[in-house]
Design a protein around this motif. Structure first.
Motif, PDB file in Angstrom:
ATOM      1  N   ASP A  12       0.837  -1.195   0.000  1.00 10.94           N
ATOM      2  CA  ASP A  12       0.000   0.000   0.000  1.00 10.94           C
ATOM      3  C   ASP A  12       0.871   1.244   0.000  1.00 10.94           C
ATOM      4  O   ASP A  12       1.935   1.279   0.632  1.00 10.94           O
ATOM      5  N   ARG A  13       0.401   2.270  -0.708  1.00  9.10           N
ATOM      6  CA  ARG A  13       1.052   3.582  -0.619  1.00  9.10           C
ATOM      7  C   ARG A  13       0.909   4.094   0.809  1.00  9.10           C
ATOM      8  O   ARG A  13      -0.166   4.002   1.399  1.00  9.10           O
ATOM      9  N   THR A  14       1.968   4.667   1.331  1.00 10.86           N
ATOM     10  CA  THR A  14       1.932   5.139   2.719  1.00 10.86           C
ATOM     11  C   THR A  14       1.485   6.595   2.777  1.00 10.86           C
ATOM     12  O   THR A  14       2.221   7.481   3.206  1.00 10.86           O
ATOM     13  N   THR A  15       0.264   6.842   2.335  1.00 14.38           N
ATOM     14  CA  THR A  15      -0.263   8.202   2.349  1.00 14.38           C
ATOM     15  C   THR A  15      -1.288   8.409   3.458  1.00 14.38           C
ATOM     16  O   THR A  15      -1.949   9.436   3.511  1.00 14.38           O
ATOM     17  N   GLY A  16      -1.438   7.437   4.336  1.00 16.96           N
ATOM     18  CA  GLY A  16      -2.359   7.579   5.455  1.00 16.96           C
ATOM     19  C   GLY A  16      -2.742   6.225   6.006  1.00 16.96           C
ATOM     20  O   GLY A  16      -2.529   5.202   5.352  1.00 16.96           O
ATOM     21  N   PRO A  17      -3.289   6.202   7.223  1.00 16.54           N
ATOM     22  CA  PRO A  17      -3.747   4.935   7.803  1.00 16.54           C
ATOM     23  C   PRO A  17      -4.752   4.250   6.884  1.00 16.54           C
ATOM     24  O   PRO A  17      -5.453   4.896   6.106  1.00 16.54           O
ATOM     25  N   LEU A  18      -4.819   2.939   6.972  1.00 18.65           N
ATOM     26  CA  LEU A  18      -5.727   2.172   6.127  1.00 18.65           C
ATOM     27  C   LEU A  18      -7.157   2.264   6.649  1.00 18.65           C
ATOM     28  O   LEU A  18      -7.387   2.545   7.823  1.00 18.65           O
ATOM     29  N   HIS A  19      -8.129   2.016   5.748  1.00 20.61           N
ATOM     30  CA  HIS A  19      -9.528   2.154   6.132  1.00 20.61           C
ATOM     31  C   HIS A  19     -10.318   0.911   5.723  1.00 20.61           C
ATOM     32  O   HIS A  19      -9.750  -0.075   5.230  1.00 20.61           O
ATOM     33  N   LEU A  20     -11.617   0.964   5.923  1.00 24.81           N
ATOM     34  CA  LEU A  20     -12.467  -0.192   5.642  1.00 24.81           C
ATOM     35  C   LEU A  20     -12.389  -0.661   4.197  1.00 24.81           C
ATOM     36  O   LEU A  20     -12.501  -1.852   3.921  1.00 24.81           O
ATOM     37  N   GLY A  21     -12.178   0.269   3.273  1.00 20.83           N
ATOM     38  CA  GLY A  21     -12.051  -0.111   1.878  1.00 20.83           C
ATOM     39  C   GLY A  21     -10.845  -0.999   1.651  1.00 20.83           C
ATOM     40  O   GLY A  21     -10.902  -1.975   0.904  1.00 20.83           O
ATOM     41  N   HIS A  22      -9.725  -0.648   2.304  1.00 19.35           N
ATOM     42  CA  HIS A  22      -8.531  -1.495   2.220  1.00 19.35           C
ATOM     43  C   HIS A  22      -8.804  -2.854   2.866  1.00 19.35           C
ATOM     44  O   HIS A  22      -8.364  -3.889   2.360  1.00 19.35           O
ATOM     45  N   TYR A  23      -9.521  -2.828   3.978  1.00 21.26           N
ATOM     46  CA  TYR A  23      -9.750  -4.079   4.718  1.00 21.26           C
ATOM     47  C   TYR A  23     -10.500  -5.089   3.865  1.00 21.26           C
ATOM     48  O   TYR A  23     -10.057  -6.220   3.683  1.00 21.26           O
ATOM     49  N   ILE A  24     -11.638  -4.676   3.325  1.00 21.89           N
ATOM     50  CA  ILE A  24     -12.457  -5.628   2.581  1.00 21.89           C
ATOM     51  C   ILE A  24     -11.850  -5.905   1.207  1.00 21.89           C
ATOM     52  O   ILE A  24     -12.021  -6.980   0.635  1.00 21.89           O
ATOM     53  N   GLY A  25     -11.108  -4.929   0.668  1.00 25.59           N
ATOM     54  CA  GLY A  25     -10.553  -5.098  -0.661  1.00 25.59           C
ATOM     55  C   GLY A  25      -9.301  -5.946  -0.715  1.00 25.59           C
ATOM     56  O   GLY A  25      -9.019  -6.583  -1.728  1.00 25.59           O
ATOM     57  N   SER A  26      -8.507  -5.953   0.389  1.00 21.97           N
ATOM     58  CA  SER A  26      -7.233  -6.663   0.290  1.00 21.97           C
ATOM     59  C   SER A  26      -6.720  -7.257   1.587  1.00 21.97           C
ATOM     60  O   SER A  26      -6.107  -8.322   1.573  1.00 21.97           O
ATOM     61  N   LEU A  27      -6.962  -6.591   2.714  1.00 23.69           N
ATOM     62  CA  LEU A  27      -6.323  -7.049   3.947  1.00 23.69           C
ATOM     63  C   LEU A  27      -6.803  -8.426   4.387  1.00 23.69           C
ATOM     64  O   LEU A  27      -6.022  -9.223   4.908  1.00 23.69           O
ATOM     65  N   VAL A  28      -8.081  -8.725   4.200  1.00 24.27           N
ATOM     66  CA  VAL A  28      -8.593 -10.048   4.566  1.00 24.27           C
ATOM     67  C   VAL A  28      -7.857 -11.122   3.771  1.00 24.27           C
ATOM     68  O   VAL A  28      -7.438 -12.149   4.324  1.00 24.27           O
ATOM     69  N   ASN A  29      -7.677 -10.868   2.465  1.00 29.49           N
ATOM     70  CA  ASN A  29      -6.958 -11.828   1.630  1.00 29.49           C
ATOM     71  C   ASN A  29      -5.512 -11.988   2.066  1.00 29.49           C
ATOM     72  O   ASN A  29      -4.954 -13.084   2.034  1.00 29.49           O
ATOM     73  N   GLU A 180       6.350 -14.243 -14.860  1.00 27.46           N
ATOM     74  CA  GLU A 180       5.110 -13.466 -14.964  1.00 27.46           C
ATOM     75  C   GLU A 180       4.266 -13.693 -13.718  1.00 27.46           C
ATOM     76  O   GLU A 180       4.436 -14.678 -12.988  1.00 27.46           O
ATOM     77  N   CYS A 181       3.362 -12.760 -13.489  1.00 29.79           N
ATOM     78  CA  CYS A 181       2.508 -12.844 -12.303  1.00 29.79           C
ATOM     79  C   CYS A 181       1.043 -12.790 -12.705  1.00 29.79           C
ATOM     80  O   CYS A 181       0.693 -12.403 -13.825  1.00 29.79           O
ATOM     81  N   LYS A 182       0.211 -13.175 -11.777  1.00 28.19           N
ATOM     82  CA  LYS A 182      -1.238 -13.188 -12.004  1.00 28.19           C
ATOM     83  C   LYS A 182      -1.913 -12.227 -11.027  1.00 28.19           C
ATOM     84  O   LYS A 182      -1.620 -12.234  -9.830  1.00 28.19           O
ATOM     85  N   ALA A 183      -2.805 -11.404 -11.556  1.00 29.74           N
ATOM     86  CA  ALA A 183      -3.584 -10.505 -10.702  1.00 29.74           C
ATOM     87  C   ALA A 183      -4.733 -11.277 -10.069  1.00 29.74           C
ATOM     88  O   ALA A 183      -5.418 -12.045 -10.743  1.00 29.74           O
ATOM     89  N   VAL A 184      -4.926 -11.092  -8.781  1.00 28.16           N
ATOM     90  CA  VAL A 184      -6.052 -11.708  -8.075  1.00 28.16           C
ATOM     91  C   VAL A 184      -6.928 -10.579  -7.541  1.00 28.16           C
ATOM     92  O   VAL A 184      -6.485  -9.771  -6.719  1.00 28.16           O
ATOM     93  N   VAL A 185      -8.148 -10.503  -8.053  1.00 23.76           N
ATOM     94  CA  VAL A 185      -9.081  -9.438  -7.666  1.00 23.76           C
ATOM     95  C   VAL A 185     -10.007  -9.960  -6.577  1.00 23.76           C
ATOM     96  O   VAL A 185     -10.587 -11.040  -6.719  1.00 23.76           O
ATOM     97  N   PRO A 186     -10.146  -9.242  -5.467  1.00 20.80           N
ATOM     98  CA  PRO A 186     -11.000  -9.724  -4.372  1.00 20.80           C
ATOM     99  C   PRO A 186     -12.465  -9.807  -4.764  1.00 20.80           C
ATOM    100  O   PRO A 186     -12.909  -9.169  -5.731  1.00 20.80           O
TER     101      PRO A 186
END
Length: 335
Positions: A12-29, A180-186
């Motif tokens: 994550d870009r370090t431009t501020g504390p993380l929020h609920l959008g980050h949580y459900i979008g990526s942190l759980v994964n 190569e890498c694979k994108a995984v979308v939540p």
């Protein structure tokens, strides 16, 4: 014994504390992935500086804040390598080589970059570091030979460009050096702000940080956008575009109960306060342990920085091996 698990790169870009959008979008994964993958978790302070050079102290301070959020949600430094991007100089050297494999025109066509340039109002006054970030992100990913990269849908073009660079590099040296890498979308995409706007963002004032107090959670839910035409309890209401239901879909594990609420709301006879109370109870239960763990870690910032120092050392070791392989393939191993 060599660890043969797949490698995942997140950050994550370090431009501020993380929020609920980050949580459900990526942190759980990310919490789940650390048990099945070798996970490198990048604190992207160097990326943040591409459009925050005037706020470099804020970027520095937010390294600790984002690290606190990672630890609070359950990232285990014994399982995941958490590191600071700017302290792994191998990434910058890799990016400098990759820039020779892309054109300015190709960088400008990257849909993610185009959207971000438009969002920030750069027009043609684009910081060079910002425009060339796809090459830097390719370095972040390939340095650790990551095969999996969890991203939002808007970041898929960045993964595609990373793979283009991988293919071009391998073709130029005649060897399969990079992977190569694979994108995984939540499952849940971008979470809207609680005011109904398309994007949850701290800068827009419509985001709920992971360390939010009980009162802040209560106030955010109270302000949430519902159906403006649902004026009386007995009126039929619209679920689509109703932010409360969007959040219930994202955070409430009892899907049968949510579907029942939707049916009752559509028929009429269910007030907004009922669904808001249900959502508030769910968010309070979700964030209370995260907030408590965050406060515990925040009492000892030296311990958190020690975790980052150890993780950064391990990240440098992995990145240095990839850089050595890349330079040997290019014939830059002079001695």
């Amino acid at each position: 014994m060599t660890d043969s698990r797949p490698i995942v790169l997140t950050g994550d870009r370090t431009t501020g504390p993380l929020h609920l959008g980050h949580y459900i979008g990526s942190l759980v994964n990310r919490v789940a992935l650390q048990d099945s993958h070798r996970q490198f978790l990048l604190l992207a302070d160097a990326q943040a500086l591409t459009d925050n050079m005037g706020n470099y102290l804020k970027v520095r301070d937010n390294v600790l804040q984002v690290a606190l959020d990672y630890l609070a949600v359950g990232i285990d430094p014994a399982k995941s390598t958490i590191f600071i991007q700017s302290l792994v100089p191998e990434l910058s050297e890799l990016a400098s080589y990759y820039l020779n494999l892309v054109t300015v025109a190709r960088l400008e066509r990257n849909p993610t970059i185009k959207d971000e340039i438009r969002l920030r109002g750069f027009e043609r006054d684009i910081p060079a570091g910002f425009l060339t970030y796809p090459a830097a992100q390719a370095a972040d990913i390939t340095a650790f030979r990551a095969t999996v990269v969890p991203v939002g849908e808007d970041q898929i073009p960045m993964i595609e460009q990373t793979n283009e660079i991988v293919r071009r590099f391998n073709a130029s040296v005649g060897q399969e050096i990079l992977v190569e890498c694979k994108a995984v979308v939540p499952r849940v995409g971008r979470l809207p702000g609680f005011d109904g706007k398309a994007k949850m963002s701290k800068s827009l004032g419509n985001a709920l940080p992971l360390g939010a107090s009980p009162d802040a959670i209560r106030q955010a839910v109270k302000m949430m956008y519902t159906d403006p035409n649902h004026l009386r309890v007995e009126d039929p209401g619209q679920v689509e575009g109703n932010v409360v239901f969007t959040y219930l879909d994202a955070f409430e594990p009892d899907t049968a109960m949510v579907e029942d609420l939707k049916a009752r709301y559509r028929r009429g006879g269910l007030g907004d306060m009922v669904i808001k109370k249900q959502l508030e109870a769910r968010l309070q239960a979700l964030l209370e342990p995260i907030r408590t763990r965050r406060e515990d870690y925040a009492r000892d910032p030296a311990q958190v920085m020690a975790i980052l120092k150890d993780g950064t050392a391990r990240a440098r070791e992995a990145a240095a091996q990839t850089l050595d392989d890349v330079k040997r393939a290019m014939g830059l191993n002079y001695f």
